[in-house]
Design an enzyme around this catalytic site. Structure first.
Site, PDB file in Angstrom:
ATOM      1  N   SER A   1       0.679  -1.112  -0.101  1.00  0.00           N
ATOM      2  CA  SER A   1      -0.170  -0.082   0.045  1.00  0.00           C
ATOM      3  C   SER A   1       0.791   1.315  -0.117  1.00  0.00           C
ATOM      4  O   SER A   1       0.404   2.315  -0.508  1.00  0.00           O
ATOM      5  CB  SER A   1      -0.931   0.012   0.937  1.00  0.00           C
ATOM      6  OG  SER A   1      -1.889  -0.868   1.243  1.00  0.00           O
TER       7      SER A   1
ATOM      8  N   THR B   1      -1.702   4.263   3.139  1.00  0.00           N
ATOM      9  CA  THR B   1      -2.241   4.883   2.101  1.00  0.00           C
ATOM     10  C   THR B   1      -2.525   6.356   2.430  1.00  0.00           C
ATOM     11  O   THR B   1      -2.021   6.955   1.394  1.00  0.00           O
ATOM     12  CB  THR B   1      -3.559   4.218   2.086  1.00  0.00           C
ATOM     13  OG1 THR B   1      -3.305   2.665   1.741  1.00  0.00           O
ATOM     14  CG2 THR B   1      -4.500   4.802   0.863  1.00  0.00           C
TER      15      THR B   1
HETATM   16 ZN   LIG Z   1      -2.223  -5.323   2.899  1.00  0.00          ZN
END
Ligand SMILES: [Zn+2]
Length: 491
Positions: free
Chosen positions: A100, A153
């Site tokens: 991510s 993220t």
């Molecule tokens: Zn993951």
């Protein structure tokens, strides 16, 4: 008819194969979007279902059909006139399977980076991430997530660190230094009083009543930091069953949109919204956790669509950063429907089950798992009474395991290899596999996969999304859609 290969690749937004030392084709960060935007977008809402493969979306959509007689908002959006759709290759600089951090950094800076990196290129540069770039242009910037706000993220969209994604104390400090206007999610443990004392103008909210005041339009002056868990926000299935006072992702998203609209004024805003625990449930091979968090993300999609209705100044993107574990319903006809119906009785996540087990049985090995953490290790070395294990699973899922299934899981908990695929057997694969005997929701592995993912867009600039693109190419479309001037370097 012959097609010039270069023209074909360029038109399709693909990457020419350029050998590099890593042995993988290099990525080109400078691919121009295929079209010019018709007009600039004032606002960007960038929604991420972390770790969502098509199977995950499909499971949420099927359960919505069975439970509510409705379809996923995201599916409805795909069918709407004016919606643009594409597929995204989700590789990182060092491999075909991204994490991510690398994926969000690719959106953030427009370049592929190695897995684990946040805003740092393989050659050691720190390009300005899009959320900070937008703030330089006078826009407000916000991050909403069900993970820690310092997780990969949100960080990849807004931060640059010379270490890696695990350096969340540094990320927390940088987010505050960069004066991000709104950060809402979990991760209180990375914002100690000593750090917050350096930023006295940051309004911190932690309780349901504080959230309700914020959602009701209570106006603060400085940046807003909403911290609703020490680590990640609880899985939706646990939040619902235990009636936890944590706001849902849709509630957080609605409140964030209203706040950022005021904060950004005429300049507008950029908001990233992440359904981060979809990925965690995928890692755990946990259909109960997965389906509810997928539906919770979809409710947030519905909230954003509703907010954006009758507006023509906002680019909305709904996508995933990669697929995780590639779950799917894998039984035919009525038998498959019956299996999926069993998920409607789910009450708790695997994380909750693991917590129950740990409270009941002393762990011989390894360290106790860290509950509330998406990277929770499977605790082995537990000499468990099979009947207790069966009872905990039945309490959490409504599914009564057979004697053979229960004994297999007791062996797994003791640390025996019970799966032919070692990668799956070392984590929650055996538990997910046994549950699949009942629900027919099966998983591929405990890891991310290389599958391409969906990108859906509407609003000004959505025409810049290509039918097929490498993940870093999305960045150029965002910058162009917002008509941002060149970025200033970050300090
Ligand atoms: Zn993951």
């Amino acid at each position: 008819m012959t097609i010039d290969r270069r023209t074909f690749l360029g038109a399709a937004g693909l990457t020419a194969a350029i050998p590099v030392l890593s042995g993988l084709p290099a990525a080109r960060a400078d691919q121009a979007p295929a079209e010019e935007p018709r007009r600039a977008a004032k606002n960007l809402v960038f929604m991420v279902a972390d770790g969502m493969s098509f199977g995950t979306l499909s499971l949420g959509d099927m359960v919505l059909q069975l439970r509510d007689g409705s379809r996923a908002h995201w599916v409805g959006l795909m069918n709407r006139a004016g919606t643009r759709r594409g597929l995204v290759e989700t590789r990182s600089a060092d491999g075909f399977v991204t994490d991510s951090a690398a994926a969000s950094t690719a959106w953030g800076i427009g370049e592929l980076v190695d897995n684990g990196r946040v805003g740092m290129t393989p050659d050691g540069r720190f390009p300005t991430p899009i959320l900070i770039h937008a703030k330089q242009a006078g826009k407000a910037g916000g991050l909403v997530t069900t993970t820690r706000v310092t997780h990969a993220t949100p960080a990849g969209f807004s931060c640059n660190v010379p270490t890696n994604r695990d350096d969340e104390s540094r990320i927390a400090a940088q987010m505050l230094e960069r004066r991000i206007d709104l950060m809402v999610g979990g991760g209180a443990r990375f914002f100690p009083d000593s750090l917050l004392a350096k930023h006295p103008d940051v309004e911190v909210i932690r309780t349901r009543s504080q959230f309700d005041a914020f959602a009701g339009g209570a106006v603060g002056t400085g940046p807003l930091l909403g911290l609703f868990a020490g680590s990640h926000v609880p899985f939706e299935v646990d939040r619902r069953t235990l009636s936890l006072p944590v706001p849902s992702l849709a509630e957080m998203s609605r409140a964030a949109l209203a706040r950022l609209e005021r904060a950004g004024g005429d300049a507008g805003f950029v908001l990233q919204i992440e359904g981060g625990r979809v990925d965690h449930a995928g890692h755990y091979n946990d259909a109960a956790g997965l389906i509810d968090d997928m539906i919770a993300f979809d409710a947030a999609v519905g909230a954003v669509i509703e907010w954006a209705a009758n507006r023509d100044d906002t680019l909305v993107i709904v996508t995933a950063d990669h697929a995780t574990a590639n779950p799917g319903l894998t039984e035919y006809g009525a038998r498959g429907v019956k299996g999926l119906m069993k998920t409607l009785k789910f009450r708790h996540s695997f994380e909750w089950m693991e917590g129950k087990l740990a409270s009941k049985f002393p762990l011989a090995n390894p360290e106790p798992p860290e509950f509330g953490d998406g990277d929770m290790a499977h605790a082995t070395g537990i000499d468990i009474n099979p009947a207790d294990l069966r009872d905990i699973i039945e309490e959490a899922t409504g599914i009564a395991l057979s004697k053979g299934e229960t004994e297999l899981l007791a062996r797994w908990k003791r640390g025996e290899a019970v799966d032919g695929f070692a990668l799956a057997g070392a984590r929650y694969g055996p538990l997910g596999a046994v549950m699949a005997n009942h629900t027919f929701v099966a998983f591929l592995s405990p890891n991310h996969t290389s599958d391409p993912v969906e990108i859906t867009a509407f609003g000004p600039g959505s025409e810049l999304i290509a039918p097929w693109q490498q993940i870093n190419r999305v960045h150029a479309a965002l910058v162009k859609a917002l008509d941002l001037p060149p970025a200033k370097p970050v300090a």
